[in-house]
Design a protein around this motif. Structure first.
Motif, PDB file in Angstrom:
ATOM      1  N   GLY A  22      25.778 -17.074 -18.883  1.00  0.00           N
ATOM      2  CA  GLY A  22      26.893 -17.749 -18.128  1.00  0.00           C
ATOM      3  C   GLY A  22      26.533 -19.079 -17.283  1.00  0.00           C
ATOM      4  O   GLY A  22      25.856 -19.892 -17.974  1.00  0.00           O
ATOM      5  N   PRO A  23      26.654 -19.116 -16.346  1.00  0.00           N
ATOM      6  CA  PRO A  23      26.311 -20.436 -15.328  1.00  0.00           C
ATOM      7  C   PRO A  23      24.994 -20.959 -15.831  1.00  0.00           C
ATOM      8  O   PRO A  23      24.925 -22.059 -15.482  1.00  0.00           O
ATOM      9  N   HIS A  24      24.114 -19.961 -15.875  1.00  0.00           N
ATOM     10  CA  HIS A  24      22.706 -20.643 -16.029  1.00  0.00           C
ATOM     11  C   HIS A  24      22.256 -20.773 -17.483  1.00  0.00           C
ATOM     12  O   HIS A  24      20.921 -20.847 -17.859  1.00  0.00           O
ATOM     13  N   ARG A  39       9.340 -19.810 -17.462  1.00  0.00           N
ATOM     14  CA  ARG A  39       8.105 -19.354 -16.399  1.00  0.00           C
ATOM     15  C   ARG A  39       8.233 -20.125 -15.288  1.00  0.00           C
ATOM     16  O   ARG A  39       7.765 -19.472 -14.299  1.00  0.00           O
ATOM     17  N   ASP A  40       8.369 -21.514 -15.483  1.00  0.00           N
ATOM     18  CA  ASP A  40       8.090 -21.998 -14.170  1.00  0.00           C
ATOM     19  C   ASP A  40       9.176 -22.062 -13.025  1.00  0.00           C
ATOM     20  O   ASP A  40       9.007 -22.663 -11.898  1.00  0.00           O
ATOM     21  N   VAL A  41      10.403 -21.383 -13.435  1.00  0.00           N
ATOM     22  CA  VAL A  41      11.544 -21.301 -12.741  1.00  0.00           C
ATOM     23  C   VAL A  41      11.309 -20.084 -11.979  1.00  0.00           C
ATOM     24  O   VAL A  41      11.444 -19.820 -10.675  1.00  0.00           O
ATOM     25  N   THR A  42      11.388 -18.774 -12.735  1.00  0.00           N
ATOM     26  CA  THR A  42      11.194 -17.522 -12.314  1.00  0.00           C
ATOM     27  C   THR A  42      10.904 -16.615 -13.283  1.00  0.00           C
ATOM     28  O   THR A  42      11.232 -16.990 -14.347  1.00  0.00           O
ATOM     29  N   VAL A 108      18.409 -28.779   6.485  1.00  0.00           N
ATOM     30  CA  VAL A 108      18.110 -30.054   5.609  1.00  0.00           C
ATOM     31  C   VAL A 108      18.107 -29.475   4.262  1.00  0.00           C
ATOM     32  O   VAL A 108      17.313 -28.256   3.963  1.00  0.00           O
ATOM     33  N   ARG A 109      18.709 -30.310   3.316  1.00  0.00           N
ATOM     34  CA  ARG A 109      18.421 -29.678   2.031  1.00  0.00           C
ATOM     35  C   ARG A 109      17.125 -30.013   1.476  1.00  0.00           C
ATOM     36  O   ARG A 109      16.615 -31.353   1.795  1.00  0.00           O
ATOM     37  N   LEU A 110      16.455 -29.283   0.827  1.00  0.00           N
ATOM     38  CA  LEU A 110      14.989 -29.460   0.211  1.00  0.00           C
ATOM     39  C   LEU A 110      15.284 -29.997  -1.071  1.00  0.00           C
ATOM     40  O   LEU A 110      15.919 -29.566  -1.848  1.00  0.00           O
ATOM     41  N   GLY A 111      14.300 -30.861  -1.512  1.00  0.00           N
ATOM     42  CA  GLY A 111      14.084 -31.310  -2.724  1.00  0.00           C
ATOM     43  C   GLY A 111      12.858 -31.198  -3.519  1.00  0.00           C
ATOM     44  O   GLY A 111      12.042 -30.462  -2.892  1.00  0.00           O
ATOM     45  N   ARG A 112      12.696 -31.672  -4.874  1.00  0.00           N
ATOM     46  CA  ARG A 112      11.475 -31.363  -5.370  1.00  0.00           C
ATOM     47  C   ARG A 112      10.306 -32.335  -4.501  1.00  0.00           C
ATOM     48  O   ARG A 112       9.136 -31.537  -4.638  1.00  0.00           O
ATOM     49  N   THR A 134      11.394 -23.402  -9.413  1.00  0.00           N
ATOM     50  CA  THR A 134      12.401 -22.441  -8.724  1.00  0.00           C
ATOM     51  C   THR A 134      13.639 -23.259  -8.164  1.00  0.00           C
ATOM     52  O   THR A 134      14.900 -22.571  -8.358  1.00  0.00           O
ATOM     53  N   ILE A 135      13.303 -24.246  -7.430  1.00  0.00           N
ATOM     54  CA  ILE A 135      14.321 -25.219  -6.931  1.00  0.00           C
ATOM     55  C   ILE A 135      15.605 -25.658  -7.966  1.00  0.00           C
ATOM     56  O   ILE A 135      16.666 -25.881  -7.386  1.00  0.00           O
ATOM     57  N   ALA A 136      15.305 -25.672  -9.289  1.00  0.00           N
ATOM     58  CA  ALA A 136      16.383 -26.043 -10.125  1.00  0.00           C
ATOM     59  C   ALA A 136      17.642 -24.772 -10.361  1.00  0.00           C
ATOM     60  O   ALA A 136      18.725 -25.171 -10.852  1.00  0.00           O
TER      61      ALA A 136
END
Length: 239
Positions: A22-24, A39-42, A108-112, A134-136
């Motif tokens: 679905g959304p991902h 693998r670098d995401v989760t 605060v919003r965290l970024g790369r 994972t931040i993606a």
């Protein structure tokens, strides 16, 4: 791609599968009806609610010989011959039952550029899997003290209509100040603003976290099982 709800009555019954079909879906790596995040995401993979031998073979092919596969399901899965059960962890799945969501002025919003600090905080607090990309998966919020990241929370699985709150963690020296509760409310506020419903997972043994989430307005939907299975070293995984 088959429907995310095939064999399941609700998206949260198989949330990784529902998210990746679905959304991902733009993140999905697939083999037949089997899906996984990069693998670098989760580390999460997903199979249909009633997997066939072909599905298990495709899972083995996607993982590679001897590869580790992280799955979540309502009950422990019994893989075919040749697979190894490396880990099982009892968990709970909790859903919004009136959470007092609110933005936080200090969050605060965290970024790369913040990922190295995020990985360091995760390594020290062990909230669950968190990797370099994972931040993606969604929005991550943090609280800093003197410029140092001391607490964070963000979004992970995204089944249709739902978003998981994840990576809730606080530096040991800053616990007891309500930072985790504030960040959960802030992340939930963003989810609700999109017209979606927050949910989360926690280890069943983490009684303190479960009590916190209940106090914030989440309720138990079901028990769940997190498991790491190891694919056959050779062959196609069919029993």
């Amino acid at each position: 791609m088959t429907s995310a709800l095939e064999g399941d009555a609700h998206p949260l019954d198989n949330p990784v599968y529902a998210a990746l079909t679905g959304p991902h879906s733009h993140l999905a790596e697939t083999k037949g009806r089997v899906v996984r995040y990069p693998r670098d995401v989760t580390p999460f993979y997903a199979i249909p609610g009633e997997p066939t031998q072909v599905d298990w073979a495709d899972l083995a092919a996607l993982a590679g010989p001897g590869g580790d596969v992280t799955l979540t399901s309502a009950a422990p899965l019994e893989p075919p011959t040749g697979w190894e059960v490396a880990m099982r962890l009892g968990g709970v799945q909790m859903v919004d039952a009136g959470i007092a969501a609110a933005p936080d002025p200090e969050a605060v919003r965290l970024g790369r550029d913040d990922v190295p600090e995020m990985l360091d905080l995760v390594a020290r607090t062990q909230p669950g899997p968190f990797r370099t990309d994972t931040i993606a998966l969604g929005t991550y919020l943090g609280i800093r003290d003197g410029g140092r990241l001391v607490a964070m929370a963000g979004e992970r699985m995204h089944p249709p209509g739902w978003t998981e709150i994840s990576a809730v963690c606080t530096d040991e020296a800053y616990r007891g100040r309500g930072l985790a509760a504030r960040l959960v409310r802030a992340v939930a506020a963003g989810i609700l603003a999109r017209g979606e419903t927050p949910f989360l997972h926690a280890a069943a043994s983490n009684a303190g976290a479960v009590r916190l989430y209940e106090a914030l307005g989440l309720r138990l939907r079901r028990e769940t099982c997190f498991q790491m299975l190891r694919a056959p070293a050779v062959g196609d995984g069919r029993g």
